[in-house]
Design an enzyme around this catalytic site. Structure first.
Site, PDB file in Angstrom:
ATOM      1  N   ASP A  93       0.852  -1.181   0.000  1.00  0.00           N
ATOM      2  CA  ASP A  93       0.000   0.000   0.000  1.00  0.00           C
ATOM      3  C   ASP A  93       0.896   1.241   0.000  1.00  0.00           C
ATOM      4  O   ASP A  93       2.119   1.142   0.099  1.00  0.00           O
ATOM      5  CB  ASP A  93      -0.963  -0.016   1.189  1.00  0.00           C
ATOM      6  CG  ASP A  93      -0.237  -0.002   2.534  1.00  0.00           C
ATOM      7  OD1 ASP A  93       0.984   0.209   2.552  1.00  0.00           O
ATOM      8  OD2 ASP A  93      -0.908  -0.205   3.556  1.00  0.00           O
ATOM      9  N   ASP A 267      -8.050  -7.341   0.783  1.00  0.00           N
ATOM     10  CA  ASP A 267      -7.071  -7.537   1.850  1.00  0.00           C
ATOM     11  C   ASP A 267      -7.671  -7.034   3.151  1.00  0.00           C
ATOM     12  O   ASP A 267      -8.558  -6.174   3.151  1.00  0.00           O
ATOM     13  CB  ASP A 267      -5.782  -6.757   1.574  1.00  0.00           C
ATOM     14  CG  ASP A 267      -5.909  -5.308   2.018  1.00  0.00           C
ATOM     15  OD1 ASP A 267      -5.394  -4.961   3.090  1.00  0.00           O
ATOM     16  OD2 ASP A 267      -6.573  -4.510   1.307  1.00  0.00           O
ATOM     17  N   CYS A 305     -13.465 -28.460   8.651  1.00  0.00           N
ATOM     18  CA  CYS A 305     -12.221 -27.853   8.146  1.00  0.00           C
ATOM     19  C   CYS A 305     -11.094 -28.873   8.190  1.00  0.00           C
ATOM     20  O   CYS A 305     -10.962 -29.628   9.158  1.00  0.00           O
ATOM     21  CB  CYS A 305     -11.865 -26.632   8.995  1.00  0.00           C
ATOM     22  SG  CYS A 305     -10.329 -25.812   8.506  1.00  0.00           S
ATOM     23  N   CYS A 307      -7.779 -27.918   7.848  1.00  0.00           N
ATOM     24  CA  CYS A 307      -6.510 -27.209   7.999  1.00  0.00           C
ATOM     25  C   CYS A 307      -5.642 -27.894   9.058  1.00  0.00           C
ATOM     26  O   CYS A 307      -6.109 -28.731   9.828  1.00  0.00           O
ATOM     27  CB  CYS A 307      -6.748 -25.737   8.356  1.00  0.00           C
ATOM     28  SG  CYS A 307      -7.145 -25.433  10.098  1.00  0.00           S
ATOM     29  N   CYS A 310      -7.088 -27.707  12.641  1.00  0.00           N
ATOM     30  CA  CYS A 310      -8.265 -28.529  12.919  1.00  0.00           C
ATOM     31  C   CYS A 310      -7.961 -30.028  12.846  1.00  0.00           C
ATOM     32  O   CYS A 310      -8.628 -30.829  13.501  1.00  0.00           O
ATOM     33  CB  CYS A 310      -9.391 -28.160  11.955  1.00  0.00           C
ATOM     34  SG  CYS A 310     -10.071 -26.516  12.267  1.00  0.00           S
ATOM     35  N   HIS A 336      -5.701 -21.116  11.137  1.00  0.00           N
ATOM     36  CA  HIS A 336      -7.070 -21.520  10.817  1.00  0.00           C
ATOM     37  C   HIS A 336      -7.830 -20.404  10.106  1.00  0.00           C
ATOM     38  O   HIS A 336      -8.494 -20.645   9.085  1.00  0.00           O
ATOM     39  CB  HIS A 336      -7.836 -21.927  12.077  1.00  0.00           C
ATOM     40  CG  HIS A 336      -9.302 -22.114  11.818  1.00  0.00           C
ATOM     41  ND1 HIS A 336      -9.829 -23.274  11.287  1.00  0.00           N
ATOM     42  CD2 HIS A 336     -10.347 -21.254  11.954  1.00  0.00           C
ATOM     43  CE1 HIS A 336     -11.131 -23.124  11.118  1.00  0.00           C
ATOM     44  NE2 HIS A 336     -11.471 -21.907  11.515  1.00  0.00           N
TER      45      HIS A 336
END
Length: 378
Positions: A93, A267, A305, A307, A310, A336
């Site tokens: 940015d 974002d 989930c 991931c 998890c 997560h």
């Protein structure tokens, strides 16, 4: 041109876009969520973990990197990619949002903004030309023009002057950009909630032929329906053949609603920030793992989930870590949340591919509880 956009498909149900943005450090599919790595790191995450979970582009902050370690050090290291060992795309940015958030420490004039370093109190000055020099030194694939981001709400007359100044600064950014062949510079459309001013801003900026465009000045405190209304009349003003970036948006409902309105890139610090407070995004809504009811809950954060968090750790264990301020707990919650949003965007892209993003929105909002009165949002 350093940045190009490829339109793959338009959803027949909603008009949402499935696309691909090509950068000097690879391509990424859109719509895409970009994790925020303010100080050349996504808090508690390694670049390898980000790659594992499907992050293809991350964002870093010009203002903060200018203050520490300094853009000269990053440049000497070979640019941001080498400095932080990230091989994918990077967006920086302009630093404008941070400067304008220091409302009691800054003074705006035509040349730029005088303000005080929020760490040391030192007097500093940032202009369009200076923002370009810093970002050229940082070496990100995508740079942002230096703009003014007024607060919400703002009076029409103030917003009009702000939009006109942002357009003049955008021209100066183009003139001050020294690496157009390997860094793409995006213009930022401002104008608050005023359709006439959004139209003027978009007209000014599209005439300058930036390789991409952002919609700024949203997610600054306005209600969600106001943001969606502004997107409804602003997004169509932007070129079809260039990427569109909605700045500062990261809640699951807004990612879906923004995609539905033709946005390609998003974002936000939201998923990483709330993770450090023990707040998690799940397939059934918000879960605050610090709560006492999870002390003996040995299920994963989200049973739907897959991931790393998890698959391997329980709510009870993560609650213990977060309550004890153990860094590993913040790593697990951050992993997560980022995984959740990146997989959500993958599902959004698949729904566009199958011409059913509108149906997907209804299903997700129902499952997530966004359709319920007094639904808990982020």
């Amino acid at each position: 041109m350093a940045i190009t956009y490829e339109l793959i498909k338009t959803c027949k149900q909603t008009g949402a876009r499935l696309g691909r943005v090509h950068t000097p450090h690879g391509s990424f599919e859109t719509p895409m969520f970009m994790p925020v790595g303010t100080l050349a790191t996504v808090k508690t995450m390694s670049p390898e973990e980000l790659e594992q979970m499907g992050a293809q582009i991350i964002l870093s902050n010009t203002y903060h990197l200018w203050l520490r370690p300094g853009e000269d050090i990053v440049e000497e290291a070979g640019g941001l990619h080498k400095f932080m060992n990230w091989n994918g795309s990077i967006l920086t940015d302009s630093g404008g949002f941070q400067v304008f958030s220091l409302s009691d420490l800054r003074q705006i004039e035509e040349e730029g903004v005088h303000f005080r370093n929020h760490i040391s109190g030192e007097k500093l000055f940032l202009s369009p030309e200076k923002a370009m020099r810093i970002q050229n030194s940082l070496g990100a694939d995508i740079m942002m023009a230096f703009d003014e981001c007024p607060p919400y709400p703002a009076e029409y007359d103030y917003m009009k002057k702000s939009v006109e100044r942002t357009s003049r600064w955008a021209e100066r950014c183009l003139e001050g950009h020294n690496r157009p062949n390997d860094q793409g510079l995006f213009g930022i459309v401002q104008g608050g909630e005023y359709e006439e001013l959004r139209r003027q801003s978009a007209k000014d900026l599209t005439s300058m032929n930036f390789p991409g465009y952002a919609i700024g000045g949203l997610s600054v405190g306005e209600p969600k329906d106001v943001m969606n209304r502004v997107l409804d009349f602003t997004t169509p003003l932007l070129p079809d053949h260039k990427p569109r970036y909605l700045m500062g948006v990261g809640s699951p409902d807004s990612l879906i609603d923004g995609s539905l309105r033709g946005i390609d890139m998003f974002d936000c610090v939201l998923p990483t920030r709330i993770a450090r407070n023990g707040t998690l995004m799940t397939s059934e809504g918000r879960l605050v793992v610090r709560n006492a009811k999870f002390a003996r809950d040995f299920r994963p954060i989200d049973e739907n989930c897959n991931c790393h968090t998890c698959r391997n750790y329980s709510r009870a264990y993560i609650r213990h870590l977060v309550k004890a301020n153990e860094t590993f707990g913040f790593r697990l919650t951050t992993y997560h949340n980022l995984h959740f949003l990146l997989k959500l965007m993958g599902r959004v892209r698949e729904a566009i591919r199958e011409d059913r993003l509108g149906d997907f929105r209804e299903e997700f909002f129902e499952q997530y509880g966004f359709n319920k009165p007094n639904a808990k949002n982020f």
